[in-house]
Design an enzyme around this catalytic site. Sequence first.
Site, mmCIF file in Angstrom:
data_model
loop_
_atom_site.group_PDB
_atom_site.id
_atom_site.type_symbol
_atom_site.label_atom_id
_atom_site.label_comp_id
_atom_site.label_asym_id
_atom_site.label_seq_id
_atom_site.Cartn_x
_atom_site.Cartn_y
_atom_site.Cartn_z
ATOM 1 N N ASN A 85 0.800 -1.219 0.000
ATOM 2 C CA ASN A 85 0.000 0.000 0.000
ATOM 3 C C ASN A 85 0.840 1.280 0.000
ATOM 4 O O ASN A 85 0.400 2.310 -0.514
ATOM 5 C CB ASN A 85 -0.913 -0.026 1.236
ATOM 6 C CG ASN A 85 -1.349 1.343 1.673
ATOM 7 O OD1 ASN A 85 -2.229 1.948 1.085
ATOM 8 N ND2 ASN A 85 -0.735 1.858 2.748
ATOM 9 N N TYR A 152 3.975 10.284 -10.523
ATOM 10 C CA TYR A 152 2.978 9.440 -9.860
ATOM 11 C C TYR A 152 2.235 8.552 -10.869
ATOM 12 O O TYR A 152 2.100 7.345 -10.671
ATOM 13 C CB TYR A 152 1.983 10.324 -9.105
ATOM 14 C CG TYR A 152 1.035 9.558 -8.218
ATOM 15 C CD1 TYR A 152 1.496 8.835 -7.121
ATOM 16 C CD2 TYR A 152 -0.342 9.565 -8.474
ATOM 17 C CE1 TYR A 152 0.618 8.134 -6.298
ATOM 18 C CE2 TYR A 152 -1.228 8.870 -7.655
ATOM 19 C CZ TYR A 152 -0.732 8.156 -6.580
ATOM 20 O OH TYR A 152 -1.605 7.455 -5.772
ATOM 21 N N LYS A 156 2.648 4.391 -11.036
ATOM 22 C CA LYS A 156 1.445 3.573 -10.853
ATOM 23 C C LYS A 156 1.144 2.765 -12.114
ATOM 24 O O LYS A 156 0.712 1.607 -12.030
ATOM 25 C CB LYS A 156 0.246 4.454 -10.472
ATOM 26 C CG LYS A 156 0.305 4.970 -9.039
ATOM 27 C CD LYS A 156 0.355 3.827 -8.022
ATOM 28 C CE LYS A 156 0.284 4.313 -6.584
ATOM 29 N NZ LYS A 156 0.355 3.206 -5.606
ATOM 30 N N THR A 189 -7.013 11.546 3.114
ATOM 31 C CA THR A 189 -5.715 11.165 3.675
ATOM 32 C C THR A 189 -4.763 12.353 3.682
ATOM 33 O O THR A 189 -5.037 13.403 3.103
ATOM 34 C CB THR A 189 -5.068 10.048 2.832
ATOM 35 O OG1 THR A 189 -4.860 10.553 1.493
ATOM 36 C CG2 THR A 189 -5.963 8.806 2.768
#
Length: 251
Positions: A85, A152, A156, A189
Amino acid sequence: MNYAVVTGTSKGLGASIAKLLMEASVNVIGLARGRNQELENADLPGSYKHYQVDLADMEQTEKTFENIISFLKEQPVESLQLIQNAAVVTPIEQVGKQDTAKLTTHVHVNLLSPMVVTNLWLNAWRDSDLSLVIANVTSGAANRSVYGWNAYGSTKAGLDRYTDTVALEQEKLETGNKVFLFDPSIMDTDMQGEIRSADPSQFVDVDQFKNYKAENKLRDTDVVAKVLVDHLLEEESIENGEYYSVKDVFK
């Protein structure tokens, strides 16, 4: 005994995943740079064991997982899951203005670390009777180009292709191991806070993400984690190589 190894458990989605697994009597081994006293002190059916590690440091990462593997091989393990994660979103910046050290850290945490860990993991349990489950947490950014998210989105996307390929190999080898992707979509988050604090010159969609927060469109990490944990607790329902999203539950 049922065990799960979860990276990025100091806060956010990783902490929520660990807590819910422990509530389901799964013994969790958590990894993060910072400790999580709430998990360590929790009185739940499943136990929590923490390893402090910087996943940007490959030597440290490899040594830590070798220690975890040694520990697990001394336990009566009946099922074993790995949930990768941990991730970073910075640097949020257009190409041409980025710091090489920050880029290196980014690629190490988001892509190289999962590759190194998966390699160690599959090798370590090659001769065991365990059917492994590996869940890699991805992002919708893997499938679309976003201004300022060049690193990013690329890491990913790389993780997605890597996961697909590992799943293909495991299928051909008939190991019984299952490797899949989980897309948590947008959550409330600290990472979202970092995104909202970006300058519009770095991230042109910053106002959209500020609106997500203002309009209460960010899901709580416990809600998102439950979708993944419910899936993990029904191993027979997991399909090797699948792309599983929180949106499969919340349309």
